[in-house]
Structure formats: structure tokens, C-alpha cells
Design a protein around this motif. Structure first.
Motif, PDB file in Angstrom:
ATOM      1  N   GLU A 189       0.779  -1.182  -0.023  1.00 53.89           N
ATOM      2  CA  GLU A 189      -0.179  -0.039  -0.043  1.00 53.89           C
ATOM      3  C   GLU A 189       0.911   1.345  -0.089  1.00 53.89           C
ATOM      4  O   GLU A 189       0.462   2.223  -0.622  1.00 53.89           O
ATOM      5  N   GLU A 190       1.926   1.291   0.899  1.00 51.42           N
ATOM      6  CA  GLU A 190       2.726   2.450   0.886  1.00 51.42           C
ATOM      7  C   GLU A 190       3.568   2.734  -0.492  1.00 51.42           C
ATOM      8  O   GLU A 190       3.693   4.019  -0.752  1.00 51.42           O
ATOM      9  N   LEU A 191       3.882   1.554  -1.027  1.00 56.95           N
ATOM     10  CA  LEU A 191       4.587   1.760  -2.291  1.00 56.95           C
ATOM     11  C   LEU A 191       3.690   2.350  -3.496  1.00 56.95           C
ATOM     12  O   LEU A 191       3.981   2.836  -4.572  1.00 56.95           O
ATOM     13  N   SER A 192       2.486   2.184  -3.081  1.00 50.96           N
ATOM     14  CA  SER A 192       1.421   2.747  -4.241  1.00 50.96           C
ATOM     15  C   SER A 192       1.090   4.106  -4.204  1.00 50.96           C
ATOM     16  O   SER A 192       0.427   4.785  -5.026  1.00 50.96           O
ATOM     17  N   HIS A 193       1.710   4.720  -3.147  1.00 51.21           N
ATOM     18  CA  HIS A 193       1.655   6.303  -2.897  1.00 51.21           C
ATOM     19  C   HIS A 193       2.798   6.972  -3.163  1.00 51.21           C
ATOM     20  O   HIS A 193       4.060   6.329  -3.432  1.00 51.21           O
ATOM     21  N   ASP A 194       3.024   8.383  -3.062  1.00 54.87           N
ATOM     22  CA  ASP A 194       4.104   9.097  -3.203  1.00 54.87           C
ATOM     23  C   ASP A 194       5.052   8.835  -2.031  1.00 54.87           C
ATOM     24  O   ASP A 194       4.613   8.128  -1.101  1.00 54.87           O
ATOM     25  N   PHE A 195       6.407   9.169  -2.190  1.00 56.82           N
ATOM     26  CA  PHE A 195       7.460   8.865  -1.295  1.00 56.82           C
ATOM     27  C   PHE A 195       7.368   9.217   0.191  1.00 56.82           C
ATOM     28  O   PHE A 195       7.770   8.919   0.990  1.00 56.82           O
ATOM     29  N   LEU A 196       6.592  10.328   0.235  1.00 59.52           N
ATOM     30  CA  LEU A 196       6.321  11.083   1.656  1.00 59.52           C
ATOM     31  C   LEU A 196       4.929  10.588   2.501  1.00 59.52           C
ATOM     32  O   LEU A 196       5.005  10.878   3.558  1.00 59.52           O
ATOM     33  N   TRP A 197       4.064   9.912   1.638  1.00 56.99           N
ATOM     34  CA  TRP A 197       2.837   9.729   1.962  1.00 56.99           C
ATOM     35  C   TRP A 197       2.837   8.867   3.585  1.00 56.99           C
ATOM     36  O   TRP A 197       2.134   9.187   4.422  1.00 56.99           O
ATOM     37  N   ARG A 198       3.601   7.801   3.542  1.00 51.27           N
ATOM     38  CA  ARG A 198       3.638   7.095   4.653  1.00 51.27           C
ATOM     39  C   ARG A 198       3.892   7.716   5.970  1.00 51.27           C
ATOM     40  O   ARG A 198       3.601   7.750   7.104  1.00 51.27           O
ATOM     41  N   TYR A 199       4.793   8.935   5.637  1.00 46.71           N
ATOM     42  CA  TYR A 199       5.589   9.666   6.824  1.00 46.71           C
ATOM     43  C   TYR A 199       4.446  10.766   7.507  1.00 46.71           C
ATOM     44  O   TYR A 199       4.456  11.126   8.329  1.00 46.71           O
ATOM     45  N   CYS A 200       3.806  11.316   6.258  1.00 44.94           N
ATOM     46  CA  CYS A 200       2.670  12.429   6.392  1.00 44.94           C
ATOM     47  C   CYS A 200       1.823  11.950   7.704  1.00 44.94           C
ATOM     48  O   CYS A 200       1.250  12.544   8.434  1.00 44.94           O
ATOM     49  N   THR A 201       1.414  10.837   7.515  1.00 43.20           N
ATOM     50  CA  THR A 201       0.351  10.192   8.377  1.00 43.20           C
ATOM     51  C   THR A 201       0.929   9.986   9.864  1.00 43.20           C
ATOM     52  O   THR A 201      -0.089   9.799  10.615  1.00 43.20           O
ATOM     53  N   LYS A 202       2.118  10.162   9.958  1.00 41.11           N
ATOM     54  CA  LYS A 202       2.730   9.864  11.462  1.00 41.11           C
ATOM     55  C   LYS A 202       3.023  11.170  12.128  1.00 41.11           C
ATOM     56  O   LYS A 202       3.913  11.024  13.137  1.00 41.11           O
ATOM     57  N   VAL A 203       2.960  12.285  11.479  1.00 44.34           N
ATOM     58  CA  VAL A 203       3.775  13.571  12.148  1.00 44.34           C
ATOM     59  C   VAL A 203       2.836  13.689  13.437  1.00 44.34           C
ATOM     60  O   VAL A 203       1.437  13.389  13.545  1.00 44.34           O
ATOM     61  N   PRO A 204       3.469  14.055  14.432  1.00 45.02           N
ATOM     62  CA  PRO A 204       2.571  14.021  15.957  1.00 45.02           C
ATOM     63  C   PRO A 204       1.677  15.061  15.936  1.00 45.02           C
ATOM     64  O   PRO A 204       1.798  16.187  15.158  1.00 45.02           O
ATOM     65  N   GLU A 205       0.515  15.007  16.550  1.00 45.89           N
ATOM     66  CA  GLU A 205      -0.352  15.802  16.925  1.00 45.89           C
ATOM     67  C   GLU A 205      -0.137  16.872  18.031  1.00 45.89           C
ATOM     68  O   GLU A 205       0.938  16.764  18.629  1.00 45.89           O
ATOM     69  N   ARG A 206      -0.947  17.980  17.906  1.00 47.65           N
ATOM     70  CA  ARG A 206      -0.431  19.037  18.574  1.00 47.65           C
ATOM     71  C   ARG A 206      -0.151  18.660  20.390  1.00 47.65           C
ATOM     72  O   ARG A 206      -1.098  17.743  20.571  1.00 47.65           O
ATOM     73  N   GLY A 207       0.728  19.068  20.923  1.00 50.58           N
ATOM     74  CA  GLY A 207       0.741  18.620  22.300  1.00 50.58           C
ATOM     75  C   GLY A 207       1.646  17.485  22.443  1.00 50.58           C
ATOM     76  O   GLY A 207       1.972  17.036  23.766  1.00 50.58           O
ATOM     77  N   HIS A 208       1.970  16.894  21.313  1.00 49.86           N
ATOM     78  CA  HIS A 208       2.653  15.566  21.362  1.00 49.86           C
ATOM     79  C   HIS A 208       4.451  15.738  20.950  1.00 49.86           C
ATOM     80  O   HIS A 208       4.580  16.537  20.246  1.00 49.86           O
ATOM     81  N   ILE A 209       5.234  14.904  21.588  1.00 52.08           N
ATOM     82  CA  ILE A 209       6.433  14.590  20.759  1.00 52.08           C
ATOM     83  C   ILE A 209       6.289  13.146  20.196  1.00 52.08           C
ATOM     84  O   ILE A 209       5.948  12.091  20.428  1.00 52.08           O
ATOM     85  N   GLY A 210       6.698  13.263  18.741  1.00 56.47           N
ATOM     86  CA  GLY A 210       6.801  12.146  17.912  1.00 56.47           C
ATOM     87  C   GLY A 210       8.200  11.980  17.499  1.00 56.47           C
ATOM     88  O   GLY A 210       9.015  12.768  17.240  1.00 56.47           O
ATOM     89  N   ILE A 211       8.454  10.560  17.588  1.00 51.46           N
ATOM     90  CA  ILE A 211       9.891  10.210  17.240  1.00 51.46           C
ATOM     91  C   ILE A 211       9.945   9.476  15.966  1.00 51.46           C
ATOM     92  O   ILE A 211       9.060   8.359  15.913  1.00 51.46           O
ATOM     93  N   PHE A 212      10.697   9.821  15.030  1.00 54.05           N
ATOM     94  CA  PHE A 212      10.892   8.814  13.853  1.00 54.05           C
ATOM     95  C   PHE A 212      12.252   8.171  13.877  1.00 54.05           C
ATOM     96  O   PHE A 212      13.331   8.780  13.801  1.00 54.05           O
TER      97      PHE A 212
END
Length: 313
Positions: free
Chosen positions: A110-133
Motif C-alpha cells: 500500500e505504501e509503495l502505491s503512494h508518493d514517497f512522503l505519504w507514509r510519513y505524513c500520516t505519522k506526524v505528531p499531533e499538537r501537544g505531542h512529541i513524535g519520534i521517527f
């Protein structure tokens, strides 16, 4: 300690490794074995890291309460550089409720069927949160650049893969990060700068220590053969994407305690600069608080008069 004093204390550890302008960046200028003259004995390292973790935990609580900014921490490194251990130790006191760790593995169909940034965009941290990639969209200009046959699996239309594809992708990443920072996402990118010799030492330790056999993969040795190609790819990536708003930190990784100290200092410094405060209650909220105090106060005076706590029934 007031914010200015904290920032002054942290700047000693962060300034030498922060890269905000990539035009003249060179990896050769950064020593993987640097410790800024600190002996970094276990007790000293533990004390300094505990202080940084304590500050981070306090700032994260305010970040979560304010629910406005978010923080994205990007970790990139060669194998055995210590990403997992650094994340574990630095974030040890952070409330898991406000922190999300994402480890990006081989992309799915599924991820390979989208643009190269798609799967990362969906995991950006929500407001108030710390996200670690733990690895990130930079893999698309690192491992894919070193192993260019991986591009074929991304189903890019014919004619769209040219000689400038890496420059184009790096420009896309820089624009993506610029967009995120303008939405209130604080981005810090860490390249754990491990030396070729120290990587060999850590691989040998994994091979000779049965408790660490699970960490070893034959793929690690295969990737080591492409060391120079990876160094070139990292250098190009940092040159193209280091900015004031989304800086890189080229963190010495040959001494794990020092690595963790620098990462902790950089995170605390960045959040401190936001000058966060707990949200001030609205007029309606103050009325609710007053009503709650009055009700609980009356309950304490009147008593329960025979009533038992719900849990005893």
C-alpha cells in the motif's frame, strides 16, 4: 533555574553540533569521538542525563497541556550507532501518553502505491505531542540512493526518474519540513555520527556476546560495504535540508553516554525556547472550579450520614 540559565547551560553542548546552514557542510569537520573534553565517566554521564531528562519531562507536561505546538524528533544513523538506546535513555521520564515512537521498516504494498512522503505524513505528531521517527523520510534519499534498484518498486511513471531525482527529493523534503514548521511542528534532526572503526567494534561485540546475537543481522555487514556511499548521501542530505527552523545535529556517536547527553540537551533547549506556559483558565472554567470547590467543601462539612463509599458496596 530560570529559562535563560537553562539555555545558557545547554548551549555549551548543542552549539558545536548544530547545523542550520548546509551550504558549507562537511562531515569531515565533525569528529565521531568528540566529548568536548568531558571524561564522561558513568556516574557523571548518568547525573547529567538525569538532569536533562528531568527538564524534558517538565517541559513535555506543559507542551501536552498547552496543546498547540508539537515536536518531531528525527533519528538517522548507520547500523549500531545507538538510536534505540539513545531514544530509550533520553525519553525515560517522558509521559508515554504524550509521546509516540514510529520505526519505519520496509514499505508495504500500500505504501509503495503512494508518493514517497505519504507514509510519513500520516505519522506526524499531533499538537501537544512529541513524535519520534526512528529512521524517517530521509531513507528515501539515503538507502534508496545507495541501492537505486529500490526505485523500481515505487512505481514512478517512466520519465519521472532523471539524473536530478535526488536533488528533487531533497528539495521536496525541505519544503515539507518548512510547511510543518509553519504549522507549529518543531523539527529536530539527529544524525548519530558513528565512526567506521567503532561500528566494527560494536558488530564484533554482538558476535561474541550471546545476549546480543539477536541484534546482529548479516545485512548489517552487507551495508557496511557501502559506507562511503552512505557518507556521501548523508552529506548531501544535510547540506540540502539544514535550516534554522529544522536544524540537523551531527552528534558524536562513538561514546554512547555523550551521544545521549547531546540529544537530551538539544531537545530541552528547543522546547525551552518555545517559552511554554500552562494554559490560563477561561472565565467559564473558573466558574466551574469555584462550583466544584463549593460542592466538595459542603460534602466535607455535612459528611456522608450513613452513606458508604461506592467501592465498599
Amino acid at each position: 533555574m530560570v529559562r535563560k540559565e537553562i539555555l545558557d547551560a545547554l548551549r555549551v553542548y548543542t552549539d558545536p553540533f548544530r547545523v542550520t546552514r548546509g551550504s558549507d557542510f562537511s562531515l569531515k569537520k565533525f569528529d565521531p569521538g568528540e566529548t568536548l573534553g568531558l571524561e564522561m565517566e558513568k556516574e557523571e554521564a548518568r547525573r547529567l542525563l538525569q538532569r536533562g531528562s528531568k527538564w524534558l519531562a517538565m517541559e513535555q507536561e506543559i507542551l501536552y497541556a498547552q496543546d498547540s505546538w508539537s515536536v518531531l524528533l528525527v533519528f538517522q544513523a548507520m547500523d549500531a550507532a545507538g538510536k534505540d538506546g539513545t531514544i530509550k535513555h533520553v525519553m525515560s521520564r517522558v509521559n508515554p501518553q504524550g509521546c509516540d515512537v514510529v520505526s519505519f521498516k520496509q514499505p508495504s504494498v500500500e505504501e509503495l502505491s503512494h508518493d514517497f512522503l505519504w507514509r510519513y505524513c500520516t505519522k506526524v505528531p499531533e499538537r501537544g505531542h512529541i513524535g519520534i521517527f526512528n529512521r524517517s523520510y530521509y531513507e528515501e534519499v539515503l538507502v534508496v540512493r545507495v541501492h537505486q534498484h529500490l526505485l523500481h518498486a515505487q512505481k514512478i511513471p517512466p520519465g519521472r526518474v532523471g539524473k536530478k531525482i535526488w536533488d528533487e527529493r531533497l528539495a521536496d523534503i525541505a519544503r515539507f519540513e518548512d510547511y510543518l514548521t509553519r504549522q507549529g511542528v518543531v523539527i529536530l534532526k539527529f544524525y548519530l555520527n558513528l565512526s567506521f572503526a567503532e561500528q566494527k567494534n560494536r558488530f564484533m561485540e554482538r558476535l561474541h556476546n550471546p545476549d546480543k546475537h539477536w541484534k546482529f543481522s548479516a545485512a548489517d555487514i552487507r551495508e557496511r560495504r557501502y559506507w562511503n556511499d552512505y557518507m556521501h548521501a548523508y552529506e548531501e542530505a544535510i547540506r540540502a535540508t539544514a535550516t534554522e527552523a529544522a536544524p540537523w545535529y551531527v552528534v558524536p556517536a562513538d561514546h554512547k553516554p555523550f551521544t545521549r547527553l547531546i540529544v537530551a540537551a538539544a531537545i530541552v533547549e528547543a522546547v525551552e525556547k518555545l517559552d511554554l506556559e500552562y494554559p490560563k483558565p477561561t472565565h467559564e472554567h473558573m466558574k466551574d472550579l469555584a462550583a466544584a470547590r463549593e460542592e466538595l467543601g459542603a460534602e466535607a462539612v455535612e459528611g456522608t450520614k450513613g452513606a458508604r463509599p461506592r467501592g465498599d458496596r
